[in-house]
Enzyme design. Structure first.
Site, short mmCIF file in Angstrom:
data_model
loop_
_atom_site.label_atom_id
_atom_site.label_comp_id
_atom_site.label_asym_id
_atom_site.label_seq_id
_atom_site.Cartn_x
_atom_site.Cartn_y
_atom_site.Cartn_z
N HIS A 1 23.49 43.74 32.27
CA HIS A 1 23.32 42.63 31.33
C HIS A 1 23.34 43.11 29.89
O HIS A 1 23.81 42.41 29.00
CB HIS A 1 21.99 41.94 31.64
CG HIS A 1 21.80 40.62 30.98
ND1 HIS A 1 22.59 39.53 31.24
CD2 HIS A 1 20.88 40.20 30.06
CE1 HIS A 1 22.18 38.49 30.52
NE2 HIS A 1 21.14 38.88 29.80
N ASP B 1 26.00 43.20 35.99
CA ASP B 1 25.03 42.13 35.75
C ASP B 1 25.19 41.04 36.80
O ASP B 1 26.31 40.67 37.15
CB ASP B 1 25.25 41.56 34.35
CG ASP B 1 24.26 40.45 34.00
OD1 ASP B 1 23.14 40.47 34.53
OD2 ASP B 1 24.62 39.60 33.17
N SER C 1 23.68 37.00 26.50
CA SER C 1 22.85 36.17 27.35
C SER C 1 22.87 34.72 26.88
O SER C 1 23.93 34.10 26.80
CB SER C 1 21.43 36.76 27.39
OG SER C 1 20.73 36.31 28.49
#
Length: 544
Positions: free
Chosen positions: A517, A456, A265
């Protein structure tokens, strides 16, 4: 975990909030009569005419709640520092900094570089039987920056296999402002937490063949705390370098093994900068060999054009948005890219903050309002801004007195994500910064893996593939021309295909099928396999 958490809130707030009046009715109090733009100028400093025009335009849709977000100062986290007698080891940075050695040519230099005299490292040997997370040797504690009253919490787990020879890995979650203990308990750590707040053994933990450090950074994240703050990636890198240096000074038995930094991330910002900080010191005790970034945000200019394709059925999954929403995203893209380019050109908050606000509203806001999970296009958001109810279980577990006592935690409470940190990074202009610019130098020093779960949305595989292929460096043409080949599991007799991979020189991109994710949560077996194979050098995980 959880890149763009505040960005989603910003996007939704702008889109749903009423139109705001930039100029308010005259009042007698000059301070009260300031326009929002003047208030921002007071905070950020001198505002050029060009930047002012951009801000005026963006603030036509800028709700009062965002002005409050810019100007509010969060209170320090409540904490109670434990006496030194409760720690098993304390490493004084001033002592480490004072050590000089003689080089091969007879010249004298400090044993390790960098300013360390303001830092200390406190270490607690965690009794594995107390919490039952794993049976391996564990350490927890704090890096203290005494000059700036900053205290970073870490938790180390030794390898289950061969700790004397297995590599050491630093794991970083994103946010910015989300605890890496989320990664520990939700993704790749030795155990997860059940709804009954019991620990459940994870056979696919990444410490199966590596020792792993989970770090709560920047300060005021998770168990970390401070009366000050860190609001940009480069400042955070100084703290991480100090922590690793003092940790390996205390535990030299781990300093000889290969060391890697991994994360996801917003760690797409963190990791290249942190690695660059480490490599900037010619005399160091950190044996950095590679970096791994999962579903990261690294090059917004290359990544933001892929929000519309991913949301509209061009990323391998059915469309989430209507054709009209998709068209609106297409219409907004040119302006968004122009604003990001202005940020790249100036690297100034005046350019970078409006780019974040406009682009996140125009390209992320429509998806957020769909009710679908931005971290997994296959499912709806389960509730709350972060969409995973398991985070509540983890927070409840880590807020138990017995757990905090076992780890030496000094804060009064634990939260999985601190939105104050998220906001600070956003409004310091860190969000859209072109941190991919440090990657070409890193590629001359070590292998780099960019991997992405392909379900994601928020840091999707299309955008990550795009930025790796767009990166300007001497090996660009070779990497861009490399084919995406099937990534086949070696753990299955049927030769199961778990993803795709392309690699050239020291650069590798990997798409993991069926991962969102958080790839280790969605595909635990496949994630451990590619992780072990990367550390084993199957692609480029050997330094040149």
């Amino acid at each position: 975990m959880k890149s763009l958490a505040l960005a989603l809130l910003v996007g939704g707030a702008i889109a749903s909030g009423p139109q705001q009046q930039v100029l308010r009715e005259p009042v007698d109090d000059p301070q009260a009569a300031e326009t929002p733009l003047q208030k921002i100028s007071d905070i950020f400093g001198h505002l050029s005419e060009q930047a002012g025009n951009v801000w005026e335009d963006v603030m036509d849709k800028f709700p009062d709640t965002l002005m409050d977000a810019i100007t509010q100062t969060p209170p320090p986290k409540k904490h109670n520092r434990r006496p030194d007698s409760q720690w098993d080891h304390i490493v004084r940075g001033s002592d480490v900094q004072a050590v000089w050695v003689e080089g091969d040519a007879g010249e004298k230099h400090r044993k390790v570089g960098g300013r360390l005299d303001t830092y200390d490292l406190r270490v607690k040997a965690v009794d594995p039987s107390n919490l039952g997370i794993d049976t391996v040797k564990q350490y927890s504690g704090y890096l203290d920056d005494n000059e700036n009253d900053k205290h970073l919490f870490y938790w180390f787990f030794e390898s289950r296999n061969d700790p004397k020879n297995d590599p050491v890995v630093l794991w970083l979650n994103g946010g910015p402002g989300c605890s890496s203990l989320t990664g520990l308990f939700l993704e790749l750590g030795p155990s997860s937490i059940t709804k009954q707040l019991k620990v459940k053994y994870n056979e696919f933990s990444w410490n199966s063949n590596a020792s792993v450090i989970f770090l709560d950074q920047p300060v005021n994240v998770g168990y970390s705390y401070s009366s000050s703050s860190v609001s940009n990636t480069q400042a955070a890198g100084k703290d991480v370098y100090a922590l690793l240096t003092l940790f390996f000074e205390q535990f030299p038995e781990y300093s000889q093994q290969d060391f890697h930094i991994a994360g996801e991330s917003y760690a797409g910002h963190y990791i290249p900068v942190f690695a660059s900080e480490i490599m900037s010191h010619s005399h160091r005790n950190i044996n950095l060999k590679s970096i791994l970034v999962g579903n990261g945000l690294t090059d917004p200019l290359s990544q933001y054009p892929h929000y519309r394709p991913m949301a509209c059925g061009e990323g391998g999954y059915p469309a989430v948005l209507s054709s009209s929403s998709c068209q609106a995203m297409d219409n907004a893209l040119p302006r968004c890219l122009a604003m990001i380019q202005a940020c790249y050109n100036t690297e100034s908050r005046w350019s970078c903050v409006p780019a974040s606000i406009y682009c996140n509203n125009a390209l992320i806001g429509p998806y957020q309002r769909s009710g679908m999970n931005p971290y997994d296009v296959r499912s709806k958001c389960e509730g709350g801004n972060l969409c995973y109810t398991q985070l509540d279980d983890i927070s409840k577990y880590l807020n138990q007195d017995a757990v905090m006592e076992s780890l030496g935690a000094e804060v009064s409470s634990y939260e999985s994500c601190n939105m104050d940190i998220n906001r600070n990074f956003l409004f310091q202009g860190d969000w859209m910064q072109p941190y991919m610019r440090v990657v070409p130098t890193l590629l001359t020093q070590m292998p780099v893996l960019i991997y992405a779960g392909d379900a994601d949305f928020i840091c999707n595989w299309l955008g990550n593939k795009a930025w790796t292929e767009a990166l300007e460096y001497p090996g660009h043409d070779e990497f861009a021309a490399a084919e995406m080949k099937n990534l086949t599991s070696l753990n299955h007799e049927d030769m199961k295909v778990i993803g795709q991979v392309k690699s050239a020189g020291n650069f590798t991109f990997m798409r993991l099928f069926g991962g969102g994710h958080m790839v280790p949560m969605d595909q635990p077996e496949a994630s451990l396999e590619f992780f072990n194979r990367w550390l084993g050098g199957e692609w480029s995980a050997k330094s040149p």
